[in-house]
Design a protein around this motif. Sequence first.
Motif, short mmCIF file in Angstrom:
data_model
loop_
_atom_site.label_atom_id
_atom_site.label_comp_id
_atom_site.label_asym_id
_atom_site.label_seq_id
_atom_site.Cartn_x
_atom_site.Cartn_y
_atom_site.Cartn_z
N TRP A 51 0.84 -1.21 0.00
CA TRP A 51 0.00 0.00 0.00
C TRP A 51 0.86 1.24 0.00
O TRP A 51 1.86 1.30 0.71
N HIS A 52 0.47 2.22 -0.79
CA HIS A 52 1.16 3.52 -0.78
C HIS A 52 0.11 4.59 -0.52
O HIS A 52 -0.82 4.74 -1.31
N TRP A 53 0.27 5.30 0.60
CA TRP A 53 -0.65 6.41 0.88
C TRP A 53 -0.09 7.67 0.24
O TRP A 53 1.11 7.88 0.20
N GLY A 54 -0.98 8.52 -0.22
CA GLY A 54 -0.52 9.78 -0.79
C GLY A 54 -1.67 10.54 -1.41
O GLY A 54 -2.84 10.16 -1.29
N SER A 55 -1.31 11.64 -2.08
CA SER A 55 -2.35 12.43 -2.75
C SER A 55 -2.60 11.87 -4.14
O SER A 55 -1.77 11.14 -4.69
N ALA A 56 -3.73 12.25 -4.70
CA ALA A 56 -4.05 11.77 -6.05
C ALA A 56 -2.99 12.23 -7.04
O ALA A 56 -2.53 11.47 -7.89
N GLN A 57 -2.57 13.48 -6.89
CA GLN A 57 -1.54 14.03 -7.78
C GLN A 57 -0.28 13.16 -7.77
O GLN A 57 0.21 12.74 -8.81
N SER A 69 -14.91 11.09 -14.71
CA SER A 69 -14.77 12.46 -15.17
C SER A 69 -13.45 13.08 -14.71
O SER A 69 -13.18 14.24 -15.00
N ASN A 70 -12.63 12.30 -14.01
CA ASN A 70 -11.35 12.82 -13.54
C ASN A 70 -10.47 13.22 -14.73
O ASN A 70 -10.29 12.43 -15.65
N PRO A 71 -9.92 14.45 -14.71
CA PRO A 71 -9.15 14.89 -15.88
C PRO A 71 -7.87 14.09 -16.13
O PRO A 71 -7.31 14.18 -17.22
N TRP A 72 -7.44 13.30 -15.17
CA TRP A 72 -6.24 12.48 -15.40
C TRP A 72 -6.48 11.34 -16.36
O TRP A 72 -5.58 10.60 -16.72
N ARG A 73 -7.73 11.18 -16.78
CA ARG A 73 -8.04 10.02 -17.63
C ARG A 73 -7.22 9.99 -18.91
O ARG A 73 -7.03 8.95 -19.52
N LYS A 74 -6.72 11.16 -19.34
CA LYS A 74 -5.93 11.18 -20.56
C LYS A 74 -4.49 10.73 -20.33
O LYS A 74 -3.78 10.36 -21.25
N GLU A 75 -4.07 10.79 -19.08
CA GLU A 75 -2.66 10.49 -18.78
C GLU A 75 -2.46 9.07 -18.28
O GLU A 75 -1.36 8.53 -18.35
N VAL A 76 -3.50 8.51 -17.70
CA VAL A 76 -3.38 7.15 -17.16
C VAL A 76 -4.53 6.32 -17.74
O VAL A 76 -5.35 6.83 -18.49
N GLY A 77 -4.53 5.03 -17.41
CA GLY A 77 -5.60 4.18 -17.94
C GLY A 77 -6.69 3.99 -16.90
O GLY A 77 -6.42 3.57 -15.78
N PHE A 78 -7.92 4.31 -17.27
CA PHE A 78 -9.04 4.08 -16.36
C PHE A 78 -9.75 2.79 -16.77
O PHE A 78 -9.96 2.55 -17.95
N THR A 79 -10.17 2.01 -15.76
CA THR A 79 -11.00 0.85 -16.07
C THR A 79 -12.38 1.34 -16.48
O THR A 79 -12.70 2.51 -16.31
N SER A 80 -13.18 0.45 -17.06
CA SER A 80 -14.58 0.80 -17.26
C SER A 80 -15.19 1.02 -15.88
O SER A 80 -14.73 0.42 -14.91
N PRO A 81 -16.20 1.86 -15.78
CA PRO A 81 -16.81 2.07 -14.46
C PRO A 81 -17.34 0.73 -13.92
O PRO A 81 -18.03 0.01 -14.63
N TYR A 82 -16.97 0.40 -12.69
CA TYR A 82 -17.50 -0.84 -12.12
C TYR A 82 -18.75 -0.55 -11.31
O TYR A 82 -19.52 -1.45 -11.01
N TYR A 83 -18.95 0.74 -10.97
CA TYR A 83 -20.16 1.08 -10.21
C TYR A 83 -20.58 2.50 -10.56
O TYR A 83 -19.75 3.40 -10.66
N VAL A 84 -21.88 2.67 -10.78
CA VAL A 84 -22.41 4.00 -11.05
C VAL A 84 -23.29 4.40 -9.88
O VAL A 84 -24.25 3.69 -9.56
N SER A 85 -22.91 5.48 -9.23
CA SER A 85 -23.76 5.91 -8.11
C SER A 85 -24.51 7.16 -8.53
O SER A 85 -24.06 7.94 -9.34
N HIS A 86 -25.68 7.31 -7.97
CA HIS A 86 -26.53 8.44 -8.31
C HIS A 86 -26.64 9.35 -7.11
O HIS A 86 -26.88 8.89 -6.01
N ALA A 87 -26.44 10.63 -7.34
CA ALA A 87 -26.72 11.60 -6.28
C ALA A 87 -28.19 11.95 -6.37
O ALA A 87 -28.65 12.36 -7.43
N VAL A 88 -28.90 11.72 -5.30
CA VAL A 88 -30.35 11.92 -5.34
C VAL A 88 -30.79 12.79 -4.17
O VAL A 88 -30.00 13.14 -3.30
N VAL A 89 -32.06 13.13 -4.19
CA VAL A 89 -32.65 13.84 -3.07
C VAL A 89 -33.44 12.84 -2.25
O VAL A 89 -34.20 12.04 -2.80
N GLY A 90 -33.25 12.87 -0.93
CA GLY A 90 -33.98 11.96 -0.04
C GLY A 90 -34.88 12.75 0.89
O GLY A 90 -34.61 13.91 1.20
#
Lengths: 243, 318
Positions: free
Chosen positions: A85-91, A112-133
Motif C-alpha cells: 500500500w502507498h498512501w498519498g495524494s491523487a496528484q 470524469s477525472n481529468p487524469w483520464r488522458k494520462e493514465v488508464g481508467f478501467t470501465s466504471p465498475y459502479y455507477v452511483s446516483h446523487a439523489v434527493v432523499g
Amino acid sequence: MRERYGSFWYAAVFFMLPVLLGTGCERFPRDPQHSLKQVQERGKLRVGVVSHKPWVTGNAPGKPGGIEASLLEAFARELEVEIEWHWGSAQEHFEALKHYELDVVAGGITRSNPWRKEVGFTSPYYVSHAVVGVPQSGERISSVEGRAVALRPDSGLHHLLKERGARPFKRGYLENVDMPVAAEAWEIERLGLRKTDITLTKRRYVMAVPSGENALIMRLENFLMQKASPGRVEKLLAGRSQE
Amino acid sequence: MTVLAERYKLPEEKQDKLQRAIRLEWLTIFFLITITIVMYLAMGSSQAMKTAWVEDVLSLIPPISFLVAMRYRNNPPTDRFPYGFRRAPLLSFMVAAVAILVLGLYLLYDAGKALLEQHHPTLAHFHLFGNSWDIWSGWVMIAALIYSVIPPVILGRMKLRLAPGLQEKTLFADANMNKADWMTAVAAGLGIVGVGFGFWWADSVAAAVISLDVIKDGVTNVKRATSDLLGQSPTDVKSGKQLGLADKLSEELGALQEVQDVGVRLREEGHVFSGEVFVVLSSSGDTARQVEHIRERATALDWRLHNLTVMPVTTLEK
C-alpha cells in the motif's frame, strides 16, 4: 479490375493473419511495459490509495479499509500476490502511475477525472446516483423547486440544486435535518431516508492503472466485472452502515 | 436560335447512367452514415481509430457535393448570373477540399504529438452505453473497420465503372476515395493489432499513415478544384490527359467549305466544355447563317460541348 480484386483479398488475409495469431496467444492484449508480468514476478501489487470514504478509508501508514481496498485485496489474492500500500495524494499517485512506479491507484476516482488522458481508467465498475432523499414519514416530492435542501458543503451538488431552483443549505452533518437531503443514494439509505426520483448527477467509479498496460487493465476489469457487480457494491455500501 | 437561355441536356443514354450514379451516391451516403456511427461507437481511445473515423466522415463530402451539384448546376441563368450556375459546385468543392487538407494536416500533427509524447493507448474491455462486454475492445474496433471497408469498396467499384462514361469528376474522385478506403482500414487494423502485441507506437504510426492519406486526398482535390476553377482545357477524368478537343475541332471545321481559317479555344466549365471558335469565312454570303451552321457542326462533335461562341473575323493571329 482483376488486380484490384487481388489487392483486396491480400488485405483480407493481412487482416485475418494477426487476428488468428492474436487469439492463439496465451495473453492478449499484452502490456508494453510488462506491468502484469512484473506484478506476478515481484509477488507484489503496488497500490496507491487516497483516502475517500467509503471507497478507501484509514490513514497512513496503516492498512486501508473501504470498498475499493477490500476489492483490491481480493484481486491480489486472485493474482496470488501481496499488496504494497502507498498512501498519498491523487496528484502524487497519478504521477507515479504515469512512470510505472505504481500498478493501481484507487480512492473513489470517477471517470470524469481529468487524469483520464494520462493514465488508464478501467470501465466504471459502479455507477452511483446523487439523489434527493426525504424522511420516511414525510411528504413525497417530485421537484425541489423553491424548497430548502440540505447537503454537505463539499458534495459538489450545490450548483445542481441551484439549477433546479432549490435553496441549498450546507450542513456539516445530515443526520436528523428537517428538510430534504441531497447526497449519494447509498448515503441517503444510510441516513434512513427515502430516495425520491430526483437524480442530480451520476458518478461512475473507476480504478486507474498505467496508461496502455492493456493486459493488466483487462485482468483488473475482468475481476471487477465478476466480483464487483453493482449489486455486490451496494451490499458492501449497505454493510458499511452497520460499522 | 437563342443562345442566351440555352440549357445543357445530357444525351439519353448518359441520362440513364447519371440516374444510376445518383442512386449509388445516395447509397454511399447511407452506408457512410452507418459506418461513421459504428466506428464512433467502437472508437475508444485509439488514435488510429479516431483518424480513420475522421476520414470516414470526410468521405461524405464528395458524394454530398456530387448530389448538390446534380441538383443545382442546371438551374437556368438569371439576370444577375447570366452564365448559369455550373461552376457553383466547383466553388463549394474547393472549400471542402481545403477543409480536407487542413484536417489532414491537423491529424498528422495529432498523431505526431501522440508519438512524441509516447502516448500508450489504453484498450481494455469493450464498453458501450454503460455496459462492459467480455471482449477486448480491439476486436470490436477491427470488426468495425471490416464493416467500414465492405460497402465503400463495392460501391466504389460500381461508381468507377460509371465514371468514365459520364466523365463526372466528382464521381470519379469519390469512387477513387472509396476504393482506397480499405488501405485506411488495414492501417488502422494493423495499428490496433500492434497495440495488442504490446507495441504502443503502432496506434500512432497507423494514425499518421491514415492522416497522410487524408492529406493526399486533400491535395488531389485542391488541385482538381483549382484546375476546374481556372477553366483548364478539356481533360479526361480518368487519365488526366488533355483530350486535344480544340485541335480536333479546328480540323473538323477547317474542312468545311465556308471556312478559310479557324482558331479554337476551349475550357472546362463544370462538367461541360465551352469556349470560342474564331473563323475566317471564305465567301461573303449570309454570315449569320454560316456562323450558325458552323456552330451546329462544332457542337455535334462532342456531347459535352455547350455554349460555344462562333466569332467571324478577318484574320487570325495564332
